[in-house]
Design a protein around this motif. Structure first.
Motif, PDB file in Angstrom:
ATOM      1  N   ALA A 243       0.820  -1.215   0.000  1.00 45.37           N
ATOM      2  CA  ALA A 243       0.000   0.000   0.000  1.00 45.37           C
ATOM      3  C   ALA A 243       0.852   1.262   0.000  1.00 45.37           C
ATOM      4  CB  ALA A 243      -0.939  -0.007   1.203  1.00 45.37           C
ATOM      5  N   ARG A 244       2.098   1.145   0.455  1.00 39.61           N
ATOM      6  CA  ARG A 244       2.986   2.307   0.540  1.00 39.61           C
ATOM      7  C   ARG A 244       3.819   2.514  -0.723  1.00 39.61           C
ATOM      8  NH1 ARG A 244       4.908   0.509   6.639  1.00 39.61           N
ATOM      9  NH2 ARG A 244       3.175   1.483   7.788  1.00 39.61           N
ATOM     10  N   LEU A 245       3.702   1.603  -1.683  1.00 42.99           N
ATOM     11  CA  LEU A 245       4.509   1.669  -2.899  1.00 42.99           C
ATOM     12  C   LEU A 245       3.690   2.220  -4.062  1.00 42.99           C
ATOM     13  CD1 LEU A 245       6.339  -1.783  -2.612  1.00 42.99           C
ATOM     14  CD2 LEU A 245       7.240   0.492  -2.041  1.00 42.99           C
ATOM     15  N   PRO A 246       4.315   2.926  -4.992  1.00 35.82           N
ATOM     16  CA  PRO A 246       3.573   3.482  -6.131  1.00 35.82           C
ATOM     17  C   PRO A 246       3.095   2.388  -7.072  1.00 35.82           C
ATOM     18  CG  PRO A 246       5.930   3.839  -6.405  1.00 35.82           C
ATOM     19  CD  PRO A 246       5.744   3.297  -5.016  1.00 35.82           C
ATOM     20  N   ALA A 247       2.018   2.680  -7.772  1.00 27.46           N
ATOM     21  CA  ALA A 247       1.478   1.728  -8.738  1.00 27.46           C
ATOM     22  C   ALA A 247       2.355   1.660  -9.972  1.00 27.46           C
ATOM     23  CB  ALA A 247       0.059   2.135  -9.135  1.00 27.46           C
ATOM     24  N   PRO A 248       2.431   0.492 -10.610  1.00 24.58           N
ATOM     25  CA  PRO A 248       3.177   0.383 -11.864  1.00 24.58           C
ATOM     26  C   PRO A 248       2.518   1.234 -12.954  1.00 24.58           C
ATOM     27  CG  PRO A 248       2.685  -1.778 -10.931  1.00 24.58           C
ATOM     28  CD  PRO A 248       1.860  -0.778 -10.186  1.00 24.58           C
ATOM     29  N   LYS A 249       3.306   1.602 -13.958  1.00 24.23           N
ATOM     30  CA  LYS A 249       2.790   2.416 -15.061  1.00 24.23           C
ATOM     31  C   LYS A 249       2.433   1.509 -16.227  1.00 24.23           C
ATOM     32  CE  LYS A 249       5.476   6.481 -13.704  1.00 24.23           C
ATOM     33  NZ  LYS A 249       6.589   7.406 -14.084  1.00 24.23           N
ATOM     34  N   MET A 250       1.218   1.008 -16.208  1.00 24.17           N
ATOM     35  CA  MET A 250       0.702   0.187 -17.298  1.00 24.17           C
ATOM     36  C   MET A 250      -0.813   0.158 -17.194  1.00 24.17           C
ATOM     37  SD  MET A 250       1.425  -3.718 -16.019  1.00 24.17           S
ATOM     38  CE  MET A 250       3.183  -3.450 -16.002  1.00 24.17           C
ATOM     39  N   PRO A 251      -1.508  -0.148 -18.285  1.00 28.85           N
ATOM     40  CA  PRO A 251      -2.969  -0.249 -18.208  1.00 28.85           C
ATOM     41  C   PRO A 251      -3.376  -1.330 -17.207  1.00 28.85           C
ATOM     42  CG  PRO A 251      -2.239  -0.182 -20.493  1.00 28.85           C
ATOM     43  CD  PRO A 251      -1.000  -0.349 -19.653  1.00 28.85           C
ATOM     44  N   ALA A 252      -4.407  -1.039 -16.421  1.00 30.04           N
ATOM     45  CA  ALA A 252      -4.850  -2.000 -15.415  1.00 30.04           C
ATOM     46  C   ALA A 252      -6.325  -1.785 -15.111  1.00 30.04           C
ATOM     47  CB  ALA A 252      -4.033  -1.866 -14.132  1.00 30.04           C
ATOM     48  N   GLY A 299     -18.282 -13.757 -18.962  1.00 29.21           N
ATOM     49  CA  GLY A 299     -17.950 -13.334 -20.318  1.00 29.21           C
ATOM     50  C   GLY A 299     -17.795 -11.832 -20.431  1.00 29.21           C
ATOM     51  N   ARG A 300     -18.665 -11.091 -19.739  1.00 30.19           N
ATOM     52  CA  ARG A 300     -18.585  -9.623 -19.786  1.00 30.19           C
ATOM     53  C   ARG A 300     -17.281  -9.135 -19.156  1.00 30.19           C
ATOM     54  NH1 ARG A 300     -20.782  -5.867 -16.207  1.00 30.19           N
ATOM     55  NH2 ARG A 300     -22.022  -7.505 -15.196  1.00 30.19           N
ATOM     56  N   ILE A 301     -16.879  -9.748 -18.039  1.00 33.64           N
ATOM     57  CA  ILE A 301     -15.641  -9.349 -17.368  1.00 33.64           C
ATOM     58  C   ILE A 301     -14.429  -9.659 -18.251  1.00 33.64           C
ATOM     59  CG2 ILE A 301     -14.119  -9.862 -15.413  1.00 33.64           C
ATOM     60  CD1 ILE A 301     -16.702 -10.377 -13.772  1.00 33.64           C
ATOM     61  N   LEU A 302     -14.396 -10.849 -18.822  1.00 34.71           N
ATOM     62  CA  LEU A 302     -13.243 -11.235 -19.630  1.00 34.71           C
ATOM     63  C   LEU A 302     -13.136 -10.402 -20.904  1.00 34.71           C
ATOM     64  CD1 LEU A 302     -13.328 -15.100 -19.128  1.00 34.71           C
ATOM     65  CD2 LEU A 302     -11.831 -13.441 -18.027  1.00 34.71           C
ATOM     66  N   THR A 303     -14.264 -10.016 -21.457  1.00 32.93           N
ATOM     67  CA  THR A 303     -14.234  -9.137 -22.630  1.00 32.93           C
ATOM     68  C   THR A 303     -13.656  -7.775 -22.271  1.00 32.93           C
ATOM     69  OG1 THR A 303     -16.111 -10.276 -23.646  1.00 32.93           O
ATOM     70  CG2 THR A 303     -15.631  -8.049 -24.423  1.00 32.93           C
ATOM     71  N   ARG A 304     -14.031  -7.262 -21.097  1.00 34.69           N
ATOM     72  CA  ARG A 304     -13.478  -5.977 -20.648  1.00 34.69           C
ATOM     73  C   ARG A 304     -11.976  -6.098 -20.400  1.00 34.69           C
ATOM     74  NH1 ARG A 304     -13.039  -2.104 -20.771  1.00 34.69           N
ATOM     75  NH2 ARG A 304     -13.210  -1.005 -18.791  1.00 34.69           N
ATOM     76  N   ILE A 305     -11.567  -7.225 -19.814  1.00 34.31           N
ATOM     77  CA  ILE A 305     -10.135  -7.444 -19.580  1.00 34.31           C
ATOM     78  C   ILE A 305      -9.385  -7.472 -20.912  1.00 34.31           C
ATOM     79  CG2 ILE A 305      -8.456  -9.172 -18.825  1.00 34.31           C
ATOM     80  CD1 ILE A 305     -10.373  -9.843 -16.520  1.00 34.31           C
ATOM     81  N   ASP A 307     -10.186  -5.996 -23.605  1.00 37.55           N
ATOM     82  CA  ASP A 307     -10.128  -4.627 -24.123  1.00 37.55           C
ATOM     83  C   ASP A 307      -8.953  -3.866 -23.504  1.00 37.55           C
ATOM     84  OD1 ASP A 307     -12.377  -5.045 -25.675  1.00 37.55           O
ATOM     85  OD2 ASP A 307     -13.761  -4.092 -24.260  1.00 37.55           O
ATOM     86  N   VAL A 308      -8.764  -4.049 -22.190  1.00 33.63           N
ATOM     87  CA  VAL A 308      -7.655  -3.371 -21.510  1.00 33.63           C
ATOM     88  C   VAL A 308      -6.319  -3.911 -22.003  1.00 33.63           C
ATOM     89  CG1 VAL A 308      -6.542  -2.998 -19.267  1.00 33.63           C
ATOM     90  CG2 VAL A 308      -9.023  -2.775 -19.483  1.00 33.63           C
ATOM     91  N   PHE A 309      -6.230  -5.220 -22.175  1.00 31.03           N
ATOM     92  CA  PHE A 309      -4.997  -5.800 -22.713  1.00 31.03           C
ATOM     93  C   PHE A 309      -4.697  -5.225 -24.108  1.00 31.03           C
ATOM     94  CE2 PHE A 309      -5.389 -10.040 -20.154  1.00 31.03           C
ATOM     95  CZ  PHE A 309      -5.125  -9.347 -18.992  1.00 31.03           C
ATOM     96  N   ALA A 310      -5.726  -5.148 -24.925  1.00 30.70           N
ATOM     97  CA  ALA A 310      -5.531  -4.643 -26.283  1.00 30.70           C
ATOM     98  C   ALA A 310      -5.105  -3.176 -26.281  1.00 30.70           C
ATOM     99  CB  ALA A 310      -6.807  -4.814 -27.101  1.00 30.70           C
ATOM    100  N   SER A 311      -5.572  -2.425 -25.279  1.00 32.99           N
ATOM    101  CA  SER A 311      -5.223  -1.002 -25.218  1.00 32.99           C
ATOM    102  C   SER A 311      -3.732  -0.796 -24.991  1.00 32.99           C
ATOM    103  CB  SER A 311      -6.010  -0.307 -24.106  1.00 32.99           C
ATOM    104  OG  SER A 311      -5.510  -0.655 -22.816  1.00 32.99           O
ATOM    105  N   ALA A 312      -3.064  -1.807 -24.415  1.00 32.95           N
ATOM    106  CA  ALA A 312      -1.627  -1.676 -24.155  1.00 32.95           C
ATOM    107  C   ALA A 312      -0.834  -1.623 -25.447  1.00 32.95           C
ATOM    108  CB  ALA A 312      -1.144  -2.834 -23.291  1.00 32.95           C
ATOM    109  N   GLU A 313      -1.348  -2.218 -26.506  1.00 29.24           N
ATOM    110  CA  GLU A 313      -0.623  -2.274 -27.770  1.00 29.24           C
ATOM    111  C   GLU A 313      -0.419  -0.882 -28.365  1.00 29.24           C
ATOM    112  OE1 GLU A 313      -2.669  -4.868 -30.389  1.00 29.24           O
ATOM    113  OE2 GLU A 313      -2.701  -6.550 -28.981  1.00 29.24           O
ATOM    114  N   ALA A 314      -1.338   0.028 -28.049  1.00 27.68           N
ATOM    115  CA  ALA A 314      -1.251   1.367 -28.628  1.00 27.68           C
ATOM    116  C   ALA A 314      -0.329   2.285 -27.840  1.00 27.68           C
ATOM    117  CB  ALA A 314      -2.646   1.982 -28.698  1.00 27.68           C
ATOM    118  N   GLN A 315       0.149   1.820 -26.680  1.00 30.94           N
ATOM    119  CA  GLN A 315       0.969   2.680 -25.844  1.00 30.94           C
ATOM    120  C   GLN A 315       2.446   2.507 -26.170  1.00 30.94           C
ATOM    121  OE1 GLN A 315       0.188   2.847 -21.742  1.00 30.94           O
ATOM    122  NE2 GLN A 315      -2.022   2.708 -21.928  1.00 30.94           N
TER     123      GLN A 315
END
Length: 323
Positions: A243-252, A299-305, A307-315
């Motif tokens: 909790a005291r450490l900064p979050a990683p810089k990646m889509p999550a 299925g709805r949760i995994l589809t959203r996941i 989408d987030v994974f795919a968004s990393a490709e554009a970064q």
């Protein structure tokens, strides 16, 4: 070449061709990893970090849906659970010496991914305790492009008045040499094997509950009881440290059920609020294991996941590096 390990495909209900293997960690423990194949032209591999008491067969259905979405899945039996080496002479005790030791298992899992030649990029999905192990791994440089969490254990839900007692009991039990004993109100019985569906805190979906029950009843070696006092102390300490450490810089993205009663939801909300570009979604009516809810919800949760994974490709690559 990794030796084959037992794998119960009929109980997993995952994609055809799934196999399990033994891997040896740097500290000489044997863990089990399982590869659920995806399509030939895959979009990458999901490193699925299970929760406490869990095992590779439990995520067969999830892996099947990831395969439909274009991903391979690699998952693991952490030390002390599933068919991995248990950490105490009582095989039902959920025990670990140090929470940092789980990172040895992560390293073994990555070595298995490389030996199997699994397609990159890699992505993380961590559930409950696996979310805690996963956050530590991300901070230490886990080579993934994006992360997702379900009910991540970034804090353990308990009454405020009990928290000081939990710390004191855990600390004292270790120094008295009894850190292996079960935490108060727990014992060797498997929660899934013994609790009635109507009283469970994990899922509101009867089919999902029966899926889990079939697995642990047909293969009793998969059963695990309550956590040891040392595990509880180590978990509380790791949650506080993270909790005291900064979050990683990646889509999550993180998902929590509106009826979550096992992990600390305010801790999850605080973490995701501080995560650059992080998202949190509440699953209405969901309990702790939102991926064991009905097929539509899963299925709805995994589809959203995905989408987030795919968004990393554009970064750009620099935006995906850890803090």
């Amino acid at each position: 070449m990794m030796p084959d390990a037992p794998f119960h495909a009929d109980l997993a209900e995952g994609p055809a061709g799934a196999r399990a293997y033994w891997q040896t960690t740097e500290d000489n423990l044997r863990v089990r990893v399982a590869h659920y194949p995806g399509p030939d032209a895959a979009q990458g591999t999901v490193l699925l970090f299970p929760g406490r008491t869990e095992y590779v067969e439990k995520y067969g259905r999830v892996a099947g849906e990831f395969a439909d979405l274009g991903y391979h899945t690699l998952t693991i039996d952490w030390r002390g659970q599933g068919l991995a080496d248990r950490m105490h002479r009582d095989p039902r005790a959920g025990h670990v010496n140090l929470f940092q030791d789980y990172q040895f298992d992560v390293t073994a899992m990555l070595a298995a991914a490389d030996e199997l030649g699994l397609p990159r990029p890699f992505y993380l999905l961590g559930h409950s305790m696996g979310g805690c192990i996963g956050l530590r791994a991300l901070i230490e440089g886990l080579p993934v492009d994006a992360a997702a969490f379900t009910g991540p254990m970034w804090g353990i839900r308990m009454a405020a008045a009990l928290r000081p007692a939990a710390w004191a009991l855990g600390w004292g039990s270790i120094r008295m040499g009894i850190g292996h004993v079960y935490a108060p109100s727990t014992g060797p019985a498997s929660y899934v094997a013994t609790v009635a569906f109507e009283k469970n805190l994990l899922t509101r979906d009867r089919d999902g509950w029966e899926y889990m029950q079939r697995q642990v009843n047909d293969i009793p070696e998969l059963q695990l009881g309550g956590p040891s006092m040392r595990w509880l102390h180590e978990a509380l300490n790791e949650c506080l440290t993270l909790a005291r450490l900064p979050a990683p810089k990646m889509p999550a993205i993180a998902f929590v059920g509106s009826d979550e009663r096992i992990v600390d939801v305010p801790r999850i909300a605080a973490r995701m609020a501080s995560w650059p570009g992080g998202q949190i979604e509440t699953i209405e009516g969901g309990r702790h294991e939102v991926l064991m809810e009905d097929a539509l919800t899963r299925g709805r949760i995994l589809t959203r996941i995905a989408d987030v994974f795919a968004s990393a490709e554009a970064q750009p690559e620099t935006a995906r590096s850890t803090a």
